[in-house]
Design a protein around this motif. Structure first.
Motif, PDB file in Angstrom:
ATOM      1  N   ARG A  71       0.825  -1.209   0.000  1.00 18.57           N
ATOM      2  CA  ARG A  71       0.000   0.000   0.000  1.00 18.57           C
ATOM      3  C   ARG A  71       0.860   1.259   0.000  1.00 18.57           C
ATOM      4  NH1 ARG A  71      -4.032  -2.271   4.609  1.00 18.57           N
ATOM      5  NH2 ARG A  71      -5.498  -3.409   3.276  1.00 18.57           N
ATOM      6  N   LYS A  72       1.933   1.205   0.742  1.00 17.14           N
ATOM      7  CA  LYS A  72       2.808   2.376   0.819  1.00 17.14           C
ATOM      8  C   LYS A  72       3.422   2.681  -0.539  1.00 17.14           C
ATOM      9  CE  LYS A  72       6.433   4.389   3.716  1.00 17.14           C
ATOM     10  NZ  LYS A  72       7.326   4.177   4.893  1.00 17.14           N
ATOM     11  N   HIS A  73       3.808   1.628  -1.278  1.00 15.86           N
ATOM     12  CA  HIS A  73       4.383   1.869  -2.610  1.00 15.86           C
ATOM     13  C   HIS A  73       3.318   2.386  -3.573  1.00 15.86           C
ATOM     14  CE1 HIS A  73       7.037   1.740  -5.962  1.00 15.86           C
ATOM     15  NE2 HIS A  73       6.375   0.769  -6.574  1.00 15.86           N
ATOM     16  N   SER A  74       2.114   1.798  -3.515  1.00 14.04           N
ATOM     17  CA  SER A  74       1.035   2.286  -4.380  1.00 14.04           C
ATOM     18  C   SER A  74       0.724   3.745  -4.082  1.00 14.04           C
ATOM     19  CB  SER A  74      -0.223   1.428  -4.177  1.00 14.04           C
ATOM     20  OG  SER A  74      -0.039   0.125  -4.680  1.00 14.04           O
ATOM     21  N   ASN A  75       0.704   4.101  -2.816  1.00 11.54           N
ATOM     22  CA  ASN A  75       0.434   5.482  -2.437  1.00 11.54           C
ATOM     23  C   ASN A  75       1.535   6.424  -2.928  1.00 11.54           C
ATOM     24  OD1 ASN A  75      -1.206   7.458  -0.792  1.00 11.54           O
ATOM     25  ND2 ASN A  75       0.778   7.672   0.229  1.00 11.54           N
ATOM     26  N   GLN A  78       0.921   9.548  -5.336  1.00 10.04           N
ATOM     27  CA  GLN A  78       1.236  10.891  -4.869  1.00 10.04           C
ATOM     28  C   GLN A  78       2.279  11.578  -5.739  1.00 10.04           C
ATOM     29  OE1 GLN A  78      -0.214  12.637  -2.302  1.00 10.04           O
ATOM     30  NE2 GLN A  78      -1.663  10.937  -2.222  1.00 10.04           N
ATOM     31  N   ARG A  79       3.251  10.808  -6.224  1.00  8.09           N
ATOM     32  CA  ARG A  79       4.346  11.407  -7.006  1.00  8.09           C
ATOM     33  C   ARG A  79       4.202  11.173  -8.508  1.00  8.09           C
ATOM     34  NH1 ARG A  79      10.164  10.705  -4.264  1.00  8.09           N
ATOM     35  NH2 ARG A  79       9.603   8.571  -3.671  1.00  8.09           N
ATOM     36  N   ASN A  80       3.077  10.589  -8.902  1.00  2.00           N
ATOM     37  CA  ASN A  80       2.719  10.444 -10.317  1.00  2.00           C
ATOM     38  C   ASN A  80       3.787   9.708 -11.134  1.00  2.00           C
ATOM     39  OD1 ASN A  80       1.065  10.734 -12.592  1.00  2.00           O
ATOM     40  ND2 ASN A  80       2.056  12.652 -13.175  1.00  2.00           N
ATOM     41  N   TYR A  81       4.128   8.500 -10.690  1.00  2.00           N
ATOM     42  CA  TYR A  81       5.009   7.635 -11.486  1.00  2.00           C
ATOM     43  C   TYR A  81       4.481   6.217 -11.393  1.00  2.00           C
ATOM     44  CZ  TYR A  81       7.269   5.743  -7.231  1.00  2.00           C
ATOM     45  OH  TYR A  81       7.516   5.106  -6.042  1.00  2.00           O
ATOM     46  N   PHE A  82       4.984   5.348 -12.258  1.00  4.50           N
ATOM     47  CA  PHE A  82       4.557   3.951 -12.252  1.00  4.50           C
ATOM     48  C   PHE A  82       5.785   3.088 -12.524  1.00  4.50           C
ATOM     49  CE2 PHE A  82       2.782   0.252 -14.658  1.00  4.50           C
ATOM     50  CZ  PHE A  82       2.201  -0.362 -13.565  1.00  4.50           C
ATOM     51  N   ASP A  83       6.365   2.572 -11.464  1.00 10.69           N
ATOM     52  CA  ASP A  83       7.614   1.828 -11.606  1.00 10.69           C
ATOM     53  C   ASP A  83       7.876   1.071 -10.312  1.00 10.69           C
ATOM     54  OD1 ASP A  83      10.396   1.073 -12.105  1.00 10.69           O
ATOM     55  OD2 ASP A  83      10.372   2.644 -13.639  1.00 10.69           O
ATOM     56  N   HIS A  84       8.691   0.026 -10.421  1.00 12.35           N
ATOM     57  CA  HIS A  84       9.130  -0.699  -9.226  1.00 12.35           C
ATOM     58  C   HIS A  84      10.154   0.109  -8.437  1.00 12.35           C
ATOM     59  CE1 HIS A  84       7.158  -4.533 -10.166  1.00 12.35           C
ATOM     60  NE2 HIS A  84       7.444  -4.257 -11.418  1.00 12.35           N
ATOM     61  N   LYS A 118       5.235 -18.333  -0.182  1.00  7.87           N
ATOM     62  CA  LYS A 118       4.288 -18.711   0.860  1.00  7.87           C
ATOM     63  C   LYS A 118       3.166 -17.694   1.057  1.00  7.87           C
ATOM     64  CE  LYS A 118       6.899 -22.255   1.877  1.00  7.87           C
ATOM     65  NZ  LYS A 118       6.480 -23.621   1.490  1.00  7.87           N
ATOM     66  N   ASN A 119       3.503 -16.409   0.971  1.00  6.87           N
ATOM     67  CA  ASN A 119       2.544 -15.363   1.322  1.00  6.87           C
ATOM     68  C   ASN A 119       2.591 -14.210   0.331  1.00  6.87           C
ATOM     69  OD1 ASN A 119       1.692 -16.415   4.063  1.00  6.87           O
ATOM     70  ND2 ASN A 119       3.891 -16.171   4.432  1.00  6.87           N
ATOM     71  N   GLU A 120       1.536 -13.407   0.350  1.00  6.94           N
ATOM     72  CA  GLU A 120       1.508 -12.198  -0.455  1.00  6.94           C
ATOM     73  C   GLU A 120       0.750 -11.108   0.291  1.00  6.94           C
ATOM     74  OE1 GLU A 120      -0.616 -12.177  -4.118  1.00  6.94           O
ATOM     75  OE2 GLU A 120      -2.495 -12.876  -3.235  1.00  6.94           O
ATOM     76  N   GLY A 121       1.007  -9.876  -0.129  1.00  7.81           N
ATOM     77  CA  GLY A 121       0.240  -8.735   0.346  1.00  7.81           C
ATOM     78  C   GLY A 121      -0.085  -7.860  -0.840  1.00  7.81           C
ATOM     79  N   ILE A 122      -1.297  -7.381  -0.940  1.00 15.33           N
ATOM     80  CA  ILE A 122      -1.725  -6.546  -2.058  1.00 15.33           C
ATOM     81  C   ILE A 122      -2.138  -5.191  -1.498  1.00 15.33           C
ATOM     82  CG2 ILE A 122      -3.437  -6.236  -3.893  1.00 15.33           C
ATOM     83  CD1 ILE A 122      -3.524  -9.346  -4.031  1.00 15.33           C
ATOM     84  N   GLY A 123      -1.605  -4.127  -2.084  1.00 14.67           N
ATOM     85  CA  GLY A 123      -1.913  -2.780  -1.625  1.00 14.67           C
ATOM     86  C   GLY A 123      -2.428  -1.923  -2.764  1.00 14.67           C
ATOM     87  N   ILE A 124      -3.596  -1.332  -2.598  1.00 10.38           N
ATOM     88  CA  ILE A 124      -4.248  -0.559  -3.661  1.00 10.38           C
ATOM     89  C   ILE A 124      -4.532   0.860  -3.185  1.00 10.38           C
ATOM     90  CG2 ILE A 124      -6.337  -0.354  -5.077  1.00 10.38           C
ATOM     91  CD1 ILE A 124      -6.497  -3.413  -5.030  1.00 10.38           C
ATOM     92  N   VAL A 125      -4.262   1.823  -4.059  1.00 11.37           N
ATOM     93  CA  VAL A 125      -4.571   3.225  -3.798  1.00 11.37           C
ATOM     94  C   VAL A 125      -5.241   3.806  -5.036  1.00 11.37           C
ATOM     95  CG1 VAL A 125      -3.593   5.524  -3.413  1.00 11.37           C
ATOM     96  CG2 VAL A 125      -2.750   3.584  -2.090  1.00 11.37           C
ATOM     97  N   LEU A 126      -6.337   4.530  -4.845  1.00 14.60           N
ATOM     98  CA  LEU A 126      -7.013   5.210  -5.953  1.00 14.60           C
ATOM     99  C   LEU A 126      -6.372   6.576  -6.148  1.00 14.60           C
ATOM    100  CD1 LEU A 126     -10.744   4.391  -5.092  1.00 14.60           C
ATOM    101  CD2 LEU A 126      -9.104   3.038  -6.411  1.00 14.60           C
ATOM    102  N   GLY A 127      -5.895   6.821  -7.364  1.00 13.77           N
ATOM    103  CA  GLY A 127      -5.205   8.057  -7.664  1.00 13.77           C
ATOM    104  C   GLY A 127      -6.035   8.990  -8.527  1.00 13.77           C
ATOM    105  N   PRO A 128      -5.485  10.159  -8.862  1.00 12.75           N
ATOM    106  CA  PRO A 128      -6.191  11.124  -9.714  1.00 12.75           C
ATOM    107  C   PRO A 128      -6.488  10.532 -11.093  1.00 12.75           C
ATOM    108  CG  PRO A 128      -4.260  12.115  -8.656  1.00 12.75           C
ATOM    109  CD  PRO A 128      -4.162  10.640  -8.423  1.00 12.75           C
ATOM    110  N   GLY A 129      -7.530  11.052 -11.732  1.00  8.36           N
ATOM    111  CA  GLY A 129      -7.859  10.625 -13.093  1.00  8.36           C
ATOM    112  C   GLY A 129      -8.417   9.233 -13.189  1.00  8.36           C
ATOM    113  N   GLY A 130      -8.927   8.683 -12.099  1.00  8.78           N
ATOM    114  CA  GLY A 130      -9.493   7.339 -12.135  1.00  8.78           C
ATOM    115  C   GLY A 130      -8.471   6.234 -12.104  1.00  8.78           C
ATOM    116  N   LYS A 131      -7.227   6.559 -11.806  1.00  5.91           N
ATOM    117  CA  LYS A 131      -6.182   5.534 -11.789  1.00  5.91           C
ATOM    118  C   LYS A 131      -6.286   4.669 -10.538  1.00  5.91           C
ATOM    119  CE  LYS A 131      -2.857   8.272 -14.456  1.00  5.91           C
ATOM    120  NZ  LYS A 131      -1.520   8.929 -14.443  1.00  5.91           N
TER     121      LYS A 131
END
Length: 207
Positions: A88-92, A96-102, A186-199
């Protein structure tokens, strides 16, 4: 004037980091993707914008990921709240900083984010130690927008459709598919954040 724009974006790279007990090569993976009213016009209807509860969407995606693993006889991944928080922290941060990358603008990758959160991942398999993996995806709240005489009509996505297109996008990408179907994760965590423009920014972390 009648204009239709379809919204579907695929981009990014997912990584699996592997440390061999004899030597330590890195094994790269890969990513996938998907993104918001006007007066009534004959032939067009404006469906109401759905309310998306991100925690429910996270769980939907988690369930679909485990369905893909079960198809191959693999054990389901557990839900890890610590990994979820990191994701979630990475998605946020991306929203917030308008990029899409690992890798964040300041050079931090997922292994650094694990470290900063105090999360230790070391999954042993044969002679290797897997240190984790990450998938990301940029989805959208609507599938398309049609403009008629200056009025925009949105084809909103349901929560279920966002979940389905997210997982199907990952499964069509060799690197992301490999991350999801790695037998010894063994495990996973999924983090989602809704951004501007419907992203819809989606991060999936593994251990």
């Amino acid at each position: 004037m009648h204009e239709r724009r379809n919204m579907l974006h695929l981009d990014g790279t997912a990584f699996i980091v592997i440390v061999l007990l004899v030597f330590s090569p890195g094994l790269p993976g890969c990513h996938a993707t998907r993104v918001a009213d006007g007066p009534s016009v004959v032939g067009f209807s404006q469906r109401p914008k759905p309310t998306i509860h991100v925690q429910e969407l996270e769980r939907d995606i988690h369930a679909l990921v485990n369905n893909e693993r079960r198809k191959l006889g693999l054990p389901p991944l557990g839900w890890d709240e610590a990994l979820c928080g990191i994701a979630r922290k990475h998605s946020n941060d991306m929203a917030q900083r308008n990029y899409f990358d690992h890798i964040s603008p300041d050079g931090r990758d997922f292994s650094r984010r694990y470290q900063e959160a105090g999360y230790v991942c070391a999954v042993r398999f044969d002679r290797a130690v897997f240190l984790g993996a990450e998938n990301i995806l940029l989805n959208y709240l609507y599938d398309s927008v049609t403009t008629v005489n200056g009025a925009a009509y949105y084809d909103w996505n349901s929560r279920e459709k966002i979940a389905e297109t997210t997982v199907s996008g990952w499964m069509k990408s060799p690197g992301h598919r490999k991350n999801i179907l790695t037998p010894h994760m063994k495990n996973e965590g999924i983090g989602i954040v809704l951004g501007p423009g419907g992203k819809v920014y989606i991060t999936q972390n593994f251990c």
